[in-house]
Design a protein around this motif. Structure first.
Motif, PDB file in Angstrom:
ATOM      1  N   GLU A 205      -0.532  21.164  -0.708  1.00 56.31           N
ATOM      2  CA  GLU A 205       0.153  19.869  -0.667  1.00 56.31           C
ATOM      3  C   GLU A 205       0.380  19.407   0.771  1.00 56.31           C
ATOM      4  N   LEU A 206       0.715  20.320   1.665  1.00 53.22           N
ATOM      5  CA  LEU A 206       0.941  19.955   3.063  1.00 53.22           C
ATOM      6  C   LEU A 206      -0.367  19.577   3.753  1.00 53.22           C
ATOM      7  N   VAL A 207      -1.437  20.317   3.469  1.00 58.86           N
ATOM      8  CA  VAL A 207      -2.743  19.967   4.028  1.00 58.86           C
ATOM      9  C   VAL A 207      -3.198  18.616   3.488  1.00 58.86           C
ATOM     10  N   TYR A 208      -2.974  18.395   2.219  1.00 61.32           N
ATOM     11  CA  TYR A 208      -3.307  17.119   1.573  1.00 61.32           C
ATOM     12  C   TYR A 208      -2.613  15.958   2.292  1.00 61.32           C
ATOM     13  N   ALA A 209      -1.318  16.103   2.556  1.00 66.72           N
ATOM     14  CA  ALA A 209      -0.574  15.044   3.242  1.00 66.72           C
ATOM     15  C   ALA A 209      -1.101  14.831   4.654  1.00 66.72           C
ATOM     16  N   LEU A 210      -1.454  15.919   5.333  1.00 70.81           N
ATOM     17  CA  LEU A 210      -1.967  15.827   6.699  1.00 70.81           C
ATOM     18  C   LEU A 210      -3.222  14.969   6.768  1.00 70.81           C
ATOM     19  N   GLU A 211      -4.035  15.007   5.724  1.00 73.73           N
ATOM     20  CA  GLU A 211      -5.282  14.246   5.710  1.00 73.73           C
ATOM     21  C   GLU A 211      -5.122  12.869   5.071  1.00 73.73           C
ATOM     22  N   ILE A 212      -4.384  12.791   3.978  1.00 78.94           N
ATOM     23  CA  ILE A 212      -4.348  11.572   3.181  1.00 78.94           C
ATOM     24  C   ILE A 212      -3.534  10.460   3.827  1.00 78.94           C
ATOM     25  N   ILE A 213      -2.408  10.785   4.447  1.00 81.90           N
ATOM     26  CA  ILE A 213      -1.570   9.721   5.007  1.00 81.90           C
ATOM     27  C   ILE A 213      -2.292   8.945   6.113  1.00 81.90           C
ATOM     28  N   PRO A 214      -2.924   9.606   7.083  1.00 86.41           N
ATOM     29  CA  PRO A 214      -3.719   8.833   8.057  1.00 86.41           C
ATOM     30  C   PRO A 214      -4.863   8.072   7.393  1.00 86.41           C
ATOM     31  N   PHE A 215      -5.500   8.675   6.408  1.00 85.25           N
ATOM     32  CA  PHE A 215      -6.580   7.991   5.676  1.00 85.25           C
ATOM     33  C   PHE A 215      -6.089   6.682   5.076  1.00 85.25           C
ATOM     34  N   GLU A 216      -4.892   6.680   4.514  1.00 84.81           N
ATOM     35  CA  GLU A 216      -4.388   5.491   3.835  1.00 84.81           C
ATOM     36  C   GLU A 216      -4.119   4.332   4.796  1.00 84.81           C
ATOM     37  N   THR A 217      -4.061   4.591   6.084  1.00 83.91           N
ATOM     38  CA  THR A 217      -3.839   3.520   7.058  1.00 83.91           C
ATOM     39  C   THR A 217      -5.139   2.873   7.536  1.00 83.91           C
ATOM     40  N   LEU A 218      -6.277   3.518   7.287  1.00 86.50           N
ATOM     41  CA  LEU A 218      -7.509   3.113   7.967  1.00 86.50           C
ATOM     42  C   LEU A 218      -8.076   1.787   7.470  1.00 86.50           C
ATOM     43  N   ALA A 219      -7.852   1.428   6.223  1.00 84.84           N
ATOM     44  CA  ALA A 219      -8.341   0.123   5.757  1.00 84.84           C
ATOM     45  C   ALA A 219      -7.675  -0.999   6.536  1.00 84.84           C
ATOM     46  N   ALA A 220      -6.360  -0.872   6.762  1.00 90.56           N
ATOM     47  CA  ALA A 220      -5.649  -1.887   7.543  1.00 90.56           C
ATOM     48  C   ALA A 220      -6.015  -1.830   9.020  1.00 90.56           C
ATOM     49  N   GLU A 221      -6.448  -0.660   9.496  1.00 94.95           N
ATOM     50  CA  GLU A 221      -6.898  -0.533  10.884  1.00 94.95           C
ATOM     51  C   GLU A 221      -8.253  -1.218  11.084  1.00 94.95           C
ATOM     52  N   MET A 222      -9.164  -1.078  10.130  1.00 94.48           N
ATOM     53  CA  MET A 222     -10.536  -1.549  10.290  1.00 94.48           C
ATOM     54  C   MET A 222     -10.750  -2.979   9.828  1.00 94.48           C
ATOM     55  N   ALA A 223      -9.841  -3.534   9.015  1.00 95.90           N
ATOM     56  CA  ALA A 223     -10.048  -4.879   8.461  1.00 95.90           C
ATOM     57  C   ALA A 223      -8.757  -5.675   8.532  1.00 95.90           C
ATOM     58  N   LYS A 224      -8.909  -7.003   8.614  1.00 94.90           N
ATOM     59  CA  LYS A 224      -7.749  -7.883   8.628  1.00 94.90           C
ATOM     60  C   LYS A 224      -7.719  -8.835   7.436  1.00 94.90           C
ATOM     61  N   ASP A 225      -8.892  -9.240   6.951  1.00 98.00           N
ATOM     62  CA  ASP A 225      -8.931 -10.266   5.906  1.00 98.00           C
ATOM     63  C   ASP A 225      -8.754  -9.665   4.521  1.00 98.00           C
ATOM     64  N   TYR A 226      -8.342 -10.507   3.572  1.00 98.18           N
ATOM     65  CA  TYR A 226      -8.002 -10.095   2.213  1.00 98.18           C
ATOM     66  C   TYR A 226      -9.188  -9.452   1.505  1.00 98.18           C
ATOM     67  N   LYS A 227     -10.372 -10.088   1.600  1.00 93.09           N
ATOM     68  CA  LYS A 227     -11.522  -9.597   0.845  1.00 93.09           C
ATOM     69  C   LYS A 227     -12.009  -8.243   1.353  1.00 93.09           C
ATOM     70  N   SER A 228     -12.032  -8.054   2.662  1.00 92.00           N
ATOM     71  CA  SER A 228     -12.486  -6.768   3.206  1.00 92.00           C
ATOM     72  C   SER A 228     -11.543  -5.641   2.791  1.00 92.00           C
ATOM     73  N   LYS A 229     -10.242  -5.932   2.835  1.00 87.59           N
ATOM     74  CA  LYS A 229      -9.282  -4.920   2.409  1.00 87.59           C
ATOM     75  C   LYS A 229      -9.412  -4.625   0.917  1.00 87.59           C
ATOM     76  N   ALA A 230      -9.686  -5.679   0.128  1.00 86.16           N
ATOM     77  CA  ALA A 230      -9.880  -5.470  -1.308  1.00 86.16           C
ATOM     78  C   ALA A 230     -11.127  -4.629  -1.568  1.00 86.16           C
ATOM     79  N   LYS A 231     -12.175  -4.832  -0.756  1.00 89.49           N
ATOM     80  CA  LYS A 231     -13.394  -4.035  -0.910  1.00 89.49           C
ATOM     81  C   LYS A 231     -13.124  -2.569  -0.565  1.00 89.49           C
ATOM     82  N   PHE A 232     -12.362  -2.338   0.497  1.00 88.65           N
ATOM     83  CA  PHE A 232     -12.001  -0.966   0.843  1.00 88.65           C
ATOM     84  C   PHE A 232     -11.255  -0.301  -0.316  1.00 88.65           C
ATOM     85  N   ALA A 233     -10.289  -1.025  -0.888  1.00 91.85           N
ATOM     86  CA  ALA A 233      -9.536  -0.467  -2.010  1.00 91.85           C
ATOM     87  C   ALA A 233     -10.434  -0.236  -3.213  1.00 91.85           C
ATOM     88  N   GLY A 234     -11.342  -1.182  -3.475  1.00 90.91           N
ATOM     89  CA  GLY A 234     -12.230  -1.060  -4.624  1.00 90.91           C
ATOM     90  C   GLY A 234     -13.167   0.126  -4.526  1.00 90.91           C
TER      91      GLY A 234
END
Length: 505
Positions: free
Chosen positions: A128-157
């Motif tokens: 669980e701790l290793v999972y958090a170490l990897e997943i939390i930074p991962f969850e920020t990367l869509a907002a780091e790499m994209a600004k517009d609604y559609k690109s972020k929706a594509k990342f989520a999709g």
């Protein structure tokens, strides 16, 4: 392909197919590991390891509470690394990915049978701790790499499509291994753990190579006199910074929808395999097949939900998905009460309804999550993706542990006997009540919250336009009265308190 670059001026680097694929594939770890754990770890602990149901629930609770403490720390720490040497050299998010990759085989060692309670507690906490170490930074990367609604929706999709593909594997793989190794072999789960550990390492490496972050100077924390905040000073404000995210109205509503959709699935997953084996007179192999087929339906549902969320609104798509999942659960219980048992073709009907709802419920909260830092920026004038990821994981882990611990406690109270081949009528009825009331109750809660959620493609464009005005002039008047009211609704703050004119952080 410029794979190794950590930073690029926002909006100047095009997002290629392999960037989407790398981001999405990492959810083989994010959702795949959770699909394996939620679907099989209770069966593994109680059937092959000799643990009582309450002991298995205690492992969940302890691990999730510890992880819930660590997750906000990781999120806040990653936000604070922008001005450090490590943050500039590797990236304030991606340095965590690099550190987690060699630790991911910790997933495999969870599935060694015949060990003590303390072995399973320690190995589960470690993963669980290793999972958090990897997943939390991962969850920020869509907002780091994209600004517009559609690109972020594509990342989520693409993320959720990979998640559902890994869930399909998690559903069918035990059945295939059981066929090869035998119904009573605990090695089924060990081999599954090894296979997934290898996949986790490959996809995490792919993400590291094909992702980037906003440049440090764009996200650096700055105080009123222009002086950068020290890391020590940043940590002093840790919990104030993290839990101030809950003062953003869109994020509170988002969390309500997220928890309604995901806790309903936690309850369902924790009870479903037991329900198939003991109430429907099936087997682990049958439960594996049903789960695998459900995940195939969920994969299709994600593609439908992507289009529906973009063309209509996330809230409307959420409501339709919750209704479909609830119908599936209710029909399953009605069939059971009418005498339908394992092997009856009618069972595929509730599985299809449940899969259609679950797939969309998995996608929609992660699609809306990518816009939460935008609503926060309108209030604070800062980018705090890590804080949002940390708090989201914190809340999710606590509620998930409570859901699983609650299910196992109720099962034990209802007379469930660990390692028994047959359960009493009271125990089976308890399983049915947990499956029905717990799942449908959380769906009703999520639907109620969704009726108040106003963020969609159009409203997000209006929000971003107002943020651009603030960047040009911190005292800029609203574009129009409609935009003013919309921004106030999304943020939960009066217009004259936006862009740092408040005590949020």
């Amino acid at each position: 392909m410029a794979l190794l670059g950590s930073f690029a001026p926002t909006g100047t680097r095009p997002i290629r197919w392999y960037n989407y694929a790398a981001y999405g594939s990492n959810d083989i770890l994010g959702a795949g590991s959770m699909a394996v754990i939620s679907g099989w770890v209770l069966i593994f602990y109680t059937t092959f390891c000799g643990l009582e149901a309450w002991e298995a629930g205690l492992i969940f609770t302890v691990a999730r509470v510890l992880d819930a403490i660590a997750s906000p720390l990781i999120g806040h720490f990653s936000d604070s690394l922008a001005g450090t040497k490590v943050g500039r050299l590797i990236g304030r998010r991606r340095v965590f990915l690099l550190a987690a990759i060699p630790l991911l085989p910790s997933f495999a060692i969870m599935w060694v049978s015949g060990q003590s309670f303390w072995y399973y507690l320690v190995t589960y906490v470690l993963f669980e701790l290793v999972y958090a170490l990897e997943i939390i930074p991962f969850e920020t990367l869509a907002a780091e790499m994209a600004k517009d609604y559609k690109s972020k929706a594509k990342f989520a999709g693409i993320r959720i499509l990979f998640a559902q593909a890994s869930a399909i594997l998690a559903g069918f793989l035990p059945a295939m291994l059981i066929e090869a190794l035998g119904e009573d072999s605990a090695d089924t789960f060990l081999y599954m753990g090894i296979l997934f550990s290898v996949l986790f390492m490959v996809t995490a490496s792919f993400l590291y190579l094909c992702s980037w972050e906003r440049p440090p100077e764009e996200v650096m924390q700055v105080r009123g006199n222009g002086e950068k905040a020290s890391l020590g000073a940043s940590f002093k404000a840790l919990y104030r910074n993290l839990f101030s995210t809950l003062r953003i109205r869109a994020f509170r509503l988002h969390l309500g929808m997220y928890l309604g959709g995901y806790i309903s699935q936690d309850v369902f997953n924790a009870a479903f395999t037991f329900f198939v084996v003991f109430a429907l007179a099936g087997s682990i192999s049958v439960a594996s097949t049903l789960l695998g087929f459900m995940y195939i339906v969920q994969f299709v549902a994600v593609m439908i939900a992507i289009n529906l969320a973009l063309r209509s609104s996330p809230a409307r798509a959420y409501q339709l998905a919750a209704a479909s999942f609830a119908i599936g659960v209710i029909v399953l219980l009605l069939m059971w009460s009418a005498g339908v048992r394992s092997g009856d073709a009618l069972l595929w009907v509730p599985i299809i309804f449940a899969g259609l709802g679950r797939g969309a419920l998995n996608y929609i909260p992660w699609a809306t999550y990518n816009y939460m830092a935008d609503a926060d920026e309108a209030v604070t004038g800062r980018r705090r993706e890590g804080a949002f990821a940390g708090v989201m994981t914190f809340v999710r882990k606590l509620t998930q542990s409570a859901a699983v611990a609650g299910v196992t406690a109720i099962m034990s109270w209802g007379g469930f006997q660990s390692a028994a081949t047959v359960q009493s009528d009271q125990a089976i009825m308890t399983l049915a009540l947990v499956l029905g009331i717990g799942t449908v109750g959380m769906l009703i809660f999520g639907v109620f919250v969704s009726t108040k959620f106003k963020l969609n493609a159009e409203t997000h464009d209006r929000l971003m336009a107002q943020i651009d005005r603030f960047k040009q002039d911190p005292d800029a008047a609203p574009i129009d009265q409609e935009t003013k009211l919309l921004v106030e609704d999304l943020t939960g703050w009066r217009y004259d308190q936006l862009w740092g004119k408040n005590n949020v952080v």
